[in-house]
Each structure stands twice: as C-alpha cells, then as structure tokens.
Design a protein around this motif. Structure first.
Motif, PDB file in Angstrom:
ATOM      1  N   ASN A  22      35.820  30.889  50.733  1.00  0.00           N
ATOM      2  CA  ASN A  22      35.518  30.965  52.159  1.00  0.00           C
ATOM      3  C   ASN A  22      36.769  31.030  53.029  1.00  0.00           C
ATOM      4  N   VAL A  23      37.910  31.323  52.410  1.00  0.00           N
ATOM      5  CA  VAL A  23      39.153  31.582  53.137  1.00  0.00           C
ATOM      6  C   VAL A  23      39.577  33.011  52.806  1.00  0.00           C
ATOM      7  N   LEU A  24      39.459  33.897  53.768  1.00  0.00           N
ATOM      8  CA  LEU A  24      39.752  35.315  53.559  1.00  0.00           C
ATOM      9  C   LEU A  24      41.166  35.621  54.008  1.00  0.00           C
ATOM     10  N   THR A  25      41.951  36.216  53.111  1.00  0.00           N
ATOM     11  CA  THR A  25      43.323  36.599  53.451  1.00  0.00           C
ATOM     12  C   THR A  25      43.629  38.051  53.097  1.00  0.00           C
ATOM     13  N   ASP A  26      42.805  38.653  52.247  1.00  0.00           N
ATOM     14  CA  ASP A  26      43.002  40.058  51.904  1.00  0.00           C
ATOM     15  C   ASP A  26      42.728  40.913  53.137  1.00  0.00           C
ATOM     16  N   PRO A  27      43.618  41.859  53.458  1.00  0.00           N
ATOM     17  CA  PRO A  27      43.439  42.662  54.676  1.00  0.00           C
ATOM     18  C   PRO A  27      42.087  43.363  54.763  1.00  0.00           C
ATOM     19  N   SER A  28      41.587  43.879  53.651  1.00  0.00           N
ATOM     20  CA  SER A  28      40.299  44.575  53.702  1.00  0.00           C
ATOM     21  C   SER A  28      39.155  43.614  53.966  1.00  0.00           C
TER      22      SER A  28
END
Length: 476
Positions: A22-28
């Motif tokens: 639930n932690v998004l870091t990927d640019p897409s």
C-alpha cells in the motif's frame, strides 16, 4: 521540531504503518494519482500511500509531522481546481483514501448514514436506496467521486437547488489533524450548541486543515413520483421567468433545473454515445427540469404538461419534451452529466465556476460572453448553469488544434479568467461557487477576497497547521 530523514527511512516508516503493498513508489503506479483527470496539472511526490483505517491515517500524519513531510489528501481525483494532486517538484506524500470505503452505519429513523471518506458517491446512493432513502447530491462523476473529496470541496451538483451543497448534507465529521490527533464529531445530532461549529471549518477546506476520514450524512425520503422535461426557451431571459414560474407552481417539488447552451449540447451529442436531442427544433437555450415527490400517488407529469402549455401561449417556451418514463427522464439527464467528458474529448476548456444571484444569471452570461469574444472572437462559449442557485459554469472552449496554436497558453488563460471574474465581481458574485479554490484560484482569492476574510483564514490555518504541511499551495 522536525528532524531531517532520508527518503528511504520515511518510506520504511510508511510501509510499517500500511504495509508494503500500500506504498506506491513506482512511477507507473503513482502516475494516476499525480495528474488531475483533465491532464491540466501534474505533480511529484515521494510516494502514494493507501491507508485502510483512521488509525493508519493518524499514524501517517504523525510520521509526516515528525519528519517535516507534506501530506496531500486525495479522494477520487475528480477536482477541477488542481487541488487533489501534489505540486510540481514536491516530495511529499499523497494520501489516497480509496481503501477506506465502508458504510459504517445506517440509522434510518434518524435519517443518518455514517461512511468512510473513501466511499464513492454511487456506493452511498446504493446503500441509501437499500433502506428506501437517498443522499441528494448528484454529479456526473458519482462513480469515482469520494465522500471525503466532496466534503473537502463543498461540492454542489444538480440537486443543490433543492437541498444545498455538501455542507448542508453533513451532520458529522471525522478528521485527522496535521499532528495526528483525531477530531471526531460523528454523533450526528440535529441540535448541539456546544460552542463553535468546528465541523464546518473542514468542509470546503480542501485538505489544508486535516484529512477527512469519515462523515455522517443526512438521508432523505426516496422520490416515488417524478416529472422530467427538456424545455426550449425563447431566449436567455426566459430561463429566469420559467424557473420562477416552476417554483411558484410546484414549490419544493422542483428538484433540479439546469440551463444549457446549444453549443454545449452540440458537443455532447457529437461525442457521447447514446445521447440524443429530444426536441424537434434546435433552441439556443434549454432548461432541463426534474420534479419529484415522496408521495407515490402524486401526479407531476400531467400538471407539468399543462403548465408548459400555458408557457407556449405566453411565448416564453418555444418547444418542450416531457418524459413519459423514467428511462426517458434518464436520457435527459445523461446529456447533462456528460458535458465534462464531451468537452475533454473535443478540446481545451477554460472553465469558470462562478455564481451571482439567480436573477442576474442572464446578464452575467451576456457580459462575460461579450468581454471574452471581444478579445478571442473564435472562442466557443459553452454554458452549463445550476440556474436555481445562481451557479454558472462559463466555459471558454478551444479545439485541441486552436489551443496548441497559442504562443502563450498561460497568458490566454489568465486574460480570460480576468475578463470573466471582473464581470462577475461587478455583479456582486463569486469566482468560486462549488469547485473550490485549489491551486488554480489561490491567486484570485488573494486578489479578490475581503482582507478580513483572508486574515481570519490565515489565522485559523496558522493554529491548526502552522507549518503549512497540509496540501501545500492550495487555497492559501
């Protein structure tokens, strides 16, 4: 006092609170959360975080406060004022609430529904219908718009004529403050005079004072009889005459009244499938009307047809279509709720969310039209107006090719905005009726608002969010 901390350490803390998935870091993965739905504003962030409870939001806020990170609350990201995405160059944390979508409680005798902030408007409508009630706010984006975002912008919609904007539909709120404390006022009491009305500080604050995590909403009886009409008007002035007459005749049965220009209707018919014009003749101005009653035995369609026949005789109405079924009524409102999508497909919209007294709407439209077309004669002027509450979406529209040909699009945007807002201000109106301020209109607020209002707003924010970490660059 905040302590500098490496980004990886902040991310580790976030993952510990909400879980790594639930932690998004990927640019897409982050991209849909960093751009507004029209593609007019893009920002950057360290991460997008998807909390699952008020407790997790509170823990996120404490972590951000400890380490000096900004927080950008986000609902369905349907904002039209660029307040739901982070600023460009920012390294804060987007807090998207879509996992917090529960209907917590329905108290039918009290007319109250308690919901998480991430619940979509369509899910709220469905839950209310299950107990034969409704929450009367209607928008074209109801499938994606979330309750927290609707509260934070004090959204309006087509039902505001009868029931008012979100502020008048909320009877309780839960908010995580910038330091992680939780302000909870979900008792949903009709009467409660225990000091200042703190709840309404957060309605319309656009996430600058805290993160709305839950709300208590007022439910109303279902409509069991209805009448829908598409009315062709003799001219723009007739819109006020016809609406006033409808209210004189049908009183609180008038649920919605929407004024559309032919230019706006044409774009919808050209770009949106399964839309049609119900009138035999194309009129420059149309009024879409909904009547409704909780009395299943009420006859609204017949009296509406009789009333419209009288308007043919006095010349204010030139053509009209009265729906003979709920399906035909739905077709009428499908056109209205498709305008934003059609405009996005066709080109670039300079959309102005303004309001004056309802009696001044025709005068305001004409003054703004003349002012804009004196400078940009090729601009297509689109009008969508909740005329009963004086709210006008005055849209200056260019095709994609026309917009791309401007050497300085920002200068065009600023000049058109000044022309429109000057005319509205001269008529005692407001430059922000239901969409909020966001980052789009913060300079207009500083330029045009009463200095005392601004002083009080800054003082309130200084107490609640002294470090300006909540949704930075929005409103103030």
């Amino acid at each position: 006092m905040t302590t500098p901390i490496a980004a990886e350490d902040v991310l580790a803390g976030l993952r510990q609170i909400v879980g790594a998935r639930n932690v998004l870091t990927d640019p897409s993965d982050m991209a849909p959360y960093l751009e507004d739905w029209r593609g007019y504003s893009k920002g950057t962030a360290l991460a997008v975080v998807l909390p699952g409870s008020t407790g997790e939001v509170a823990s996120l806020a404490r972590l951000a406060a400890e380490h000096g990170r900004s927080l950008v609350p986000q609902g369905g990201n349907t904002s039209l004022c660029q307040g739901s995405v982070p600023p460009e160059g920012g390294d804060g944390i987007v807090v998207a609430l879509r996992r917090m979508a529960s209907i917590r409680e329905i108290d039918k005798p009290s007319g109250v529904m308690l919901v998480d902030a991430g619940a979509t408007l369509s899910s709220v409508h469905a839950a209310a219908a299950d107990v034969e009630r409704r929450v009367p706010i209607n928008l074209g984006s109801e499938g994606t718009a979330q309750i927290g975002g609707l509260l934070s912008t004090n959204a309006g919609g087509t039902s505001a004529l009868r029931f008012g904007p979100m502020r008048e539909l909320v009877c309780g709120i839960e908010v995580v403050l910038p330091d992680g404390r939780v302000f909870s006022d979900l008792r949903a009491l009709r009467k409660d005079n225990t000091g200042y009305d703190l709840r309404n500080l957060f309605v319309g604050a656009e996430g600058t004072l805290g993160i709305v995590t839950a709300a208590a909403l007022r439910m109303h009886p279902m409509l069991r009889a209805s009448g829908h009409a598409w009315i062709g008007l003799a001219d723009l002035e007739a819109a006020v005459t016809v609406l006033t007459g409808l209210q004189d005749r049908f009183d609180t049965a008038v649920q919605a009244a929407e004024l559309l220009s032919a230019s706006q209707v044409d774009l919808v018919l050209n770009h949106i499938p399964r839309t049609r014009h119900p009138l035999e003749t194309r009129t420059e101005w149309s009024l879409l009307v909904e009547l409704g009653s909780s009395d299943a035995g009420a006859d609204l369609q017949g009296p509406l047809e009789e009333w419209l026949a009288e308007r043919f005789e006095d010349g204010t109405v030139t053509d009209a279509f009265v729906a003979q079924s709920e399906a035909q009524g739905g077709d009428i409102w499908h056109v209205r709720h498709s305008v934003s999508e059609a405009n996005k497909i066709h080109g670039h919209s300079l959309s102005h969310d303004v309001a004056v007294r309802p009696s001044l709407v025709p005068r305001m439209i004409e003054a703004c039209r003349e002012g804009v077309q004196a400078v940009y004669p090729g601009a297509n002027i689109l009008i969508v107006s909740h005329i009963g509450d004086g709210n006008v979406h005055f849209i200056v529209h260019f095709t994609h090719a026309e917009w791309g040909a401007f050497d300085d699009p920002k200068a065009v945007t600023d000049e058109v905005m000044r022309i429109v807002h000057d005319q509205v201000e001269a008529l005692g109106g407001t430059f922000s009726a239901e969409h909020g301020i966001g980052r789009k209109l913060k300079d207009e607020l500083a330029r045009r608002a009463d200095p005392v209002r601004l002083e009080l707003m800054r003082a309130i924010r200084g107490v609640i969010d002294p470090n300006r970490r909540m949704n930075p660059g929005t409103i103030l």
